[in-house]
Scaffold this motif. Structure first.
Motif, PDB file in Angstrom:
ATOM      1  N   ALA A 107       0.831  -1.210   0.000  1.00 41.60           N
ATOM      2  CA  ALA A 107       0.000   0.000   0.000  1.00 41.60           C
ATOM      3  C   ALA A 107       0.863   1.257   0.000  1.00 41.60           C
ATOM      4  O   ALA A 107       0.513   2.256  -0.647  1.00 41.60           O
ATOM      5  CB  ALA A 107      -0.947  -0.008   1.196  1.00 41.60           C
ATOM      6  N   ASN A 108       1.990   1.215   0.692  1.00 43.69           N
ATOM      7  CA  ASN A 108       2.918   2.353   0.667  1.00 43.69           C
ATOM      8  C   ASN A 108       3.485   2.567  -0.737  1.00 43.69           C
ATOM      9  O   ASN A 108       3.614   3.704  -1.204  1.00 43.69           O
ATOM     10  CB  ASN A 108       4.063   2.164   1.661  1.00 43.69           C
ATOM     11  N   GLN A 109       3.842   1.479  -1.402  1.00 45.89           N
ATOM     12  CA  GLN A 109       4.392   1.596  -2.754  1.00 45.89           C
ATOM     13  C   GLN A 109       3.338   2.156  -3.711  1.00 45.89           C
ATOM     14  O   GLN A 109       3.637   2.995  -4.551  1.00 45.89           O
ATOM     15  CB  GLN A 109       4.904   0.234  -3.251  1.00 45.89           C
ATOM     16  N   PHE A 110       2.093   1.697  -3.575  1.00 44.20           N
ATOM     17  CA  PHE A 110       1.005   2.234  -4.398  1.00 44.20           C
ATOM     18  C   PHE A 110       0.858   3.735  -4.157  1.00 44.20           C
ATOM     19  O   PHE A 110       0.775   4.518  -5.107  1.00 44.20           O
ATOM     20  CB  PHE A 110      -0.314   1.514  -4.083  1.00 44.20           C
ATOM     21  N   ALA A 111       0.816   4.138  -2.888  1.00 44.19           N
ATOM     22  CA  ALA A 111       0.634   5.554  -2.552  1.00 44.19           C
ATOM     23  C   ALA A 111       1.766   6.394  -3.122  1.00 44.19           C
ATOM     24  O   ALA A 111       1.523   7.480  -3.675  1.00 44.19           O
ATOM     25  CB  ALA A 111       0.545   5.732  -1.034  1.00 44.19           C
ATOM     26  N   ALA A 112       2.997   5.918  -3.015  1.00 43.95           N
ATOM     27  CA  ALA A 112       4.144   6.664  -3.527  1.00 43.95           C
ATOM     28  C   ALA A 112       4.044   6.852  -5.039  1.00 43.95           C
ATOM     29  O   ALA A 112       4.229   7.956  -5.557  1.00 43.95           O
ATOM     30  CB  ALA A 112       5.447   5.960  -3.161  1.00 43.95           C
ATOM     31  N   GLN A 113       3.746   5.794  -5.746  1.00 44.84           N
ATOM     32  CA  GLN A 113       3.645   5.881  -7.209  1.00 44.84           C
ATOM     33  C   GLN A 113       2.416   6.684  -7.626  1.00 44.84           C
ATOM     34  O   GLN A 113       2.466   7.459  -8.578  1.00 44.84           O
ATOM     35  CB  GLN A 113       3.583   4.478  -7.817  1.00 44.84           C
ATOM     36  N   PHE A 114       1.307   6.521  -6.917  1.00 46.37           N
ATOM     37  CA  PHE A 114       0.082   7.240  -7.257  1.00 46.37           C
ATOM     38  C   PHE A 114       0.256   8.741  -7.056  1.00 46.37           C
ATOM     39  O   PHE A 114      -0.139   9.536  -7.910  1.00 46.37           O
ATOM     40  CB  PHE A 114      -1.081   6.714  -6.393  1.00 46.37           C
ATOM     41  N   LEU A 115       0.867   9.128  -5.936  1.00 46.52           N
ATOM     42  CA  LEU A 115       1.049  10.553  -5.641  1.00 46.52           C
ATOM     43  C   LEU A 115       2.238  11.168  -6.362  1.00 46.52           C
ATOM     44  O   LEU A 115       2.232  12.371  -6.643  1.00 46.52           O
ATOM     45  CB  LEU A 115       1.215  10.762  -4.131  1.00 46.52           C
ATOM     46  N   MET A 116       3.269  10.362  -6.641  1.00 49.20           N
ATOM     47  CA  MET A 116       4.512  10.881  -7.226  1.00 49.20           C
ATOM     48  C   MET A 116       4.943  10.023  -8.415  1.00 49.20           C
ATOM     49  O   MET A 116       5.941   9.308  -8.352  1.00 49.20           O
ATOM     50  CB  MET A 116       5.625  10.897  -6.169  1.00 49.20           C
ATOM     51  N   PRO A 117       4.189  10.074  -9.517  1.00 46.50           N
ATOM     52  CA  PRO A 117       4.540   9.225 -10.659  1.00 46.50           C
ATOM     53  C   PRO A 117       5.912   9.578 -11.229  1.00 46.50           C
ATOM     54  O   PRO A 117       6.292  10.750 -11.296  1.00 46.50           O
ATOM     55  CB  PRO A 117       3.431   9.484 -11.672  1.00 46.50           C
ATOM     56  N   GLN A 118       6.621   8.557 -11.626  1.00 47.16           N
ATOM     57  CA  GLN A 118       7.974   8.725 -12.147  1.00 47.16           C
ATOM     58  C   GLN A 118       8.004   9.668 -13.343  1.00 47.16           C
ATOM     59  O   GLN A 118       8.982  10.389 -13.549  1.00 47.16           O
ATOM     60  CB  GLN A 118       8.542   7.362 -12.527  1.00 47.16           C
ATOM     61  N   SER A 119       6.927   9.719 -14.122  1.00 51.78           N
ATOM     62  CA  SER A 119       6.906  10.561 -15.320  1.00 51.78           C
ATOM     63  C   SER A 119       7.049  12.047 -15.009  1.00 51.78           C
ATOM     64  O   SER A 119       7.388  12.834 -15.890  1.00 51.78           O
ATOM     65  CB  SER A 119       5.609  10.322 -16.102  1.00 51.78           C
ATOM     66  N   PHE A 120       6.815  12.446 -13.752  1.00 52.01           N
ATOM     67  CA  PHE A 120       6.939  13.844 -13.350  1.00 52.01           C
ATOM     68  C   PHE A 120       8.157  14.093 -12.465  1.00 52.01           C
ATOM     69  O   PHE A 120       8.265  15.138 -11.835  1.00 52.01           O
ATOM     70  CB  PHE A 120       5.687  14.304 -12.593  1.00 52.01           C
ATOM     71  N   ILE A 121       9.064  13.117 -12.379  1.00 49.32           N
ATOM     72  CA  ILE A 121      10.248  13.250 -11.531  1.00 49.32           C
ATOM     73  C   ILE A 121      11.490  13.253 -12.412  1.00 49.32           C
ATOM     74  O   ILE A 121      11.619  12.439 -13.326  1.00 49.32           O
ATOM     75  CB  ILE A 121      10.315  12.117 -10.489  1.00 49.32           C
ATOM     76  N   TYR A 122      12.417  14.179 -12.107  1.00 45.68           N
ATOM     77  CA  TYR A 122      13.600  14.376 -12.929  1.00 45.68           C
ATOM     78  C   TYR A 122      14.865  14.091 -12.119  1.00 45.68           C
ATOM     79  O   TYR A 122      14.872  14.218 -10.892  1.00 45.68           O
ATOM     80  CB  TYR A 122      13.614  15.808 -13.469  1.00 45.68           C
TER      81      TYR A 122
END
Length: 179
Positions: free
Chosen positions: A132-147
């Motif tokens: 659930a933590n991994q889901f929340a991290a990816q849902f809130l902070m998708p890799q496509s918006f991280i540089y």
């Protein structure tokens, strides 16, 4: 549930969970936006519009130390009143808690659960809380918006998350060669 209690669930890799979180964002038209309105999604869309899950706010007396709870059959998601109020106000940790409960609902509804203790040798990808933590991290902070040049404060501002959540997300992405 105490900080050492958890549940064994069917194994899911972190990339598989990330893919499911990204697909969930896509399904609700949130893929083009860095910061998602997680409370509005649960309360207004999933509950009131689509009637997929009932959203409840529980009192301190009712929930005790639990900040959130998701029914294993998927009937409801409940947040403790102070967590709900903070999430509505945009507080990062509370938003993560709401996304975490959404992750339980999305990943663990009607799956077999077996009690487990953290540290008993069960791999994290087989435990409900890390999933659930991994889901929340990816849902809130998708890799496509991280540089690659991003720092924690960049993620805090872009995604409306806590510094700790941003730190863990960047560490995970860098450790796995994704930035």
């Amino acid at each position: 549930m105490s900080s050492t209690d958890d549940y064994k669930v069917p194994p899911l890799s972190w990339p598989a969970i990330g893919s499911r979180a990204d697909s969930f964002r896509q399904q609700f038209g949130l893929h083009a936006f860095p910061e998602v309105p997680v409370i509005e999604l649960i309360e207004q869309v999933l509950d009131l519009q689509l009637n997929l899950v009932r959203f409840d706010v529980g009192s301190h007396h009712e929930m005790g130390r639990a900040e959130g709870y998701t029914c294993p059959t998927g009937k409801f998601i409940m947040l403790r009143e102070d967590v709900y109020e903070k999430a509505c106000a945009g507080e990062g940790r509370a938003r993560f808690t709401a996304a975490h409960e959404l992750g339980h609902w999305h990943l663990h509804t009607n799956v077999p659960l077996a009690r487990a203790k953290r540290g008993d040798g069960t791999k994290p990808y087989c435990l409900a809380e890390p999933q659930a933590n991994q889901f929340a991290a990816q849902f809130l902070m998708p890799q496509s918006f991280i540089y690659a040049s991003d720092r924690e404060q960049d993620l805090v501002e872009r995604f409306g998350v806590s510094w700790d959540a941003a730190h863990h997300r960047l560490r995970y992405l860098r450790k796995n060669g994704r930035l």
